[in-house]
Design a protein around this motif. Sequence first.
Motif, mmCIF file in Angstrom:
data_model
loop_
_atom_site.group_PDB
_atom_site.id
_atom_site.type_symbol
_atom_site.label_atom_id
_atom_site.label_comp_id
_atom_site.label_asym_id
_atom_site.label_seq_id
_atom_site.Cartn_x
_atom_site.Cartn_y
_atom_site.Cartn_z
ATOM 1 N N GLY A 198 -10.338 -16.243 -6.357
ATOM 2 C CA GLY A 198 -10.356 -15.731 -4.988
ATOM 3 C C GLY A 198 -8.993 -15.254 -4.544
ATOM 4 O O GLY A 198 -8.860 -14.189 -3.935
ATOM 5 N N ILE A 199 -7.947 -16.032 -4.870
ATOM 6 C CA ILE A 199 -6.575 -15.642 -4.504
ATOM 7 C C ILE A 199 -6.201 -14.338 -5.195
ATOM 8 O O ILE A 199 -5.619 -13.443 -4.572
ATOM 9 C CB ILE A 199 -5.574 -16.772 -4.846
ATOM 10 N N ILE A 200 -6.555 -14.219 -6.469
ATOM 11 C CA ILE A 200 -6.253 -12.987 -7.210
ATOM 12 C C ILE A 200 -6.968 -11.796 -6.570
ATOM 13 O O ILE A 200 -6.363 -10.739 -6.384
ATOM 14 C CB ILE A 200 -6.627 -13.142 -8.703
ATOM 15 N N LEU A 201 -8.244 -11.960 -6.209
ATOM 16 C CA LEU A 201 -8.984 -10.868 -5.563
ATOM 17 C C LEU A 201 -8.366 -10.479 -4.223
ATOM 18 O O LEU A 201 -8.238 -9.296 -3.909
ATOM 19 C CB LEU A 201 -10.451 -11.269 -5.373
ATOM 20 N N ILE A 202 -7.976 -11.475 -3.432
ATOM 21 C CA ILE A 202 -7.344 -11.199 -2.137
ATOM 22 C C ILE A 202 -6.026 -10.457 -2.343
ATOM 23 O O ILE A 202 -5.749 -9.477 -1.647
ATOM 24 C CB ILE A 202 -7.123 -12.512 -1.346
ATOM 25 N N MET A 203 -5.236 -10.903 -3.330
ATOM 26 C CA MET A 203 -3.958 -10.233 -3.606
ATOM 27 C C MET A 203 -4.183 -8.792 -4.046
ATOM 28 O O MET A 203 -3.457 -7.894 -3.609
ATOM 29 C CB MET A 203 -3.174 -11.006 -4.667
ATOM 30 N N LEU A 204 -5.178 -8.564 -4.878
ATOM 31 C CA LEU A 204 -5.494 -7.196 -5.300
ATOM 32 C C LEU A 204 -5.894 -6.337 -4.099
ATOM 33 O O LEU A 204 -5.466 -5.195 -3.974
ATOM 34 C CB LEU A 204 -6.624 -7.197 -6.332
ATOM 35 N N GLY A 205 -6.723 -6.905 -3.220
ATOM 36 C CA GLY A 205 -7.137 -6.186 -2.013
ATOM 37 C C GLY A 205 -5.965 -5.837 -1.125
ATOM 38 O O GLY A 205 -5.846 -4.712 -0.632
ATOM 39 N N VAL A 206 -5.052 -6.790 -0.924
ATOM 40 C CA VAL A 206 -3.863 -6.549 -0.101
ATOM 41 C C VAL A 206 -2.988 -5.473 -0.732
ATOM 42 O O VAL A 206 -2.494 -4.578 -0.037
ATOM 43 C CB VAL A 206 -3.067 -7.869 0.104
ATOM 44 N N CYS A 207 -2.806 -5.545 -2.052
ATOM 45 C CA CYS A 207 -1.997 -4.540 -2.753
ATOM 46 C C CYS A 207 -2.616 -3.144 -2.595
ATOM 47 O O CYS A 207 -1.897 -2.168 -2.347
ATOM 48 C CB CYS A 207 -1.862 -4.883 -4.232
ATOM 49 N N CYS A 220 -4.567 -2.088 -0.159
ATOM 50 C CA CYS A 220 -4.374 -1.666 1.238
ATOM 51 C C CYS A 220 -2.946 -1.181 1.466
ATOM 52 O O CYS A 220 -2.726 -0.160 2.114
ATOM 53 C CB CYS A 220 -4.681 -2.818 2.191
ATOM 54 N N CYS A 221 -1.969 -1.930 0.931
ATOM 55 C CA CYS A 221 -0.562 -1.546 1.092
ATOM 56 C C CYS A 221 -0.295 -0.189 0.447
ATOM 57 O O CYS A 221 0.382 0.655 1.028
ATOM 58 C CB CYS A 221 0.362 -2.601 0.478
ATOM 59 N N CYS A 258 -2.434 2.240 -0.138
ATOM 60 C CA CYS A 258 -3.100 3.286 0.645
ATOM 61 C C CYS A 258 -2.303 3.603 1.912
ATOM 62 O O CYS A 258 -2.138 4.763 2.260
ATOM 63 C CB CYS A 258 -4.514 2.857 1.020
ATOM 64 N N CYS A 259 -1.816 2.579 2.594
ATOM 65 C CA CYS A 259 -1.038 2.780 3.832
ATOM 66 C C CYS A 259 0.255 3.518 3.538
ATOM 67 O O CYS A 259 0.662 4.385 4.301
ATOM 68 C CB CYS A 259 -0.743 1.438 4.492
ATOM 69 N N LYS A 260 0.926 3.177 2.437
ATOM 70 C CA LYS A 260 2.181 3.853 2.089
ATOM 71 C C LYS A 260 1.939 5.325 1.809
ATOM 72 O O LYS A 260 2.713 6.175 2.216
ATOM 73 C CB LYS A 260 2.817 3.195 0.858
ATOM 74 N N LYS A 261 0.866 5.635 1.092
ATOM 75 C CA LYS A 261 0.552 7.031 0.781
ATOM 76 C C LYS A 261 0.314 7.819 2.060
ATOM 77 O O LYS A 261 0.763 8.945 2.196
ATOM 78 C CB LYS A 261 -0.677 7.121 -0.124
ATOM 79 N N LYS A 262 -0.410 7.222 3.004
ATOM 80 C CA LYS A 262 -0.701 7.911 4.267
ATOM 81 C C LYS A 262 0.568 8.136 5.075
ATOM 82 O O LYS A 262 0.748 9.188 5.662
ATOM 83 C CB LYS A 262 -1.702 7.105 5.096
ATOM 84 N N SER A 263 1.454 7.133 5.113
ATOM 85 C CA SER A 263 2.659 7.258 5.927
ATOM 86 C C SER A 263 3.685 8.198 5.293
ATOM 87 O O SER A 263 4.422 8.860 5.988
ATOM 88 C CB SER A 263 3.288 5.886 6.173
#
Length: 135
Positions: free
Chosen positions: A69-78, A80-81, A83-88
């Motif tokens: 679960g922790i690995i999946l959450i970390m992958l999800g956060v990565c 998201c980060c 995607c946000c960097k690409k947009k900005s």
Amino acid sequence: DCSQYTNRSCEECLKNVTCLWCASSGRCVEYPVRRVLPPADLCELHSARWGVCWVNFEALIIAMSVVGGIILIMLGVCCCCCCCKKKSKKPDKEDERMAREREKRRVRQEERRAEMKSRHDEIRRKYGTVLNHSH
């Protein structure tokens, strides 16, 4: 054959990776590979040991689930980060258009201010002397 280690020790039983130790009965049995979890009639999860003797199967499953679960959450956060960097980093056409419009409005506003100031100055020059004499 795993059954030869029955009534010996957990460590001896688990030297063979295909074996499962049941602490409650002291039996060493073949791990049922076709099933993910050993059935309850073979050994209860809290008594079953596989791989290591100091962790029961129940705790092993919980620990692996938490780590997964922790690995999946970390992958999800990565993700998201990233995607946000690409947009900005790359402003889209809409942002550029709005910035241009904002700049045009600012320039027009400055022009109007300058125009109003020159009108006021003109009015002051025209009527300034009349206003000064009346006081």
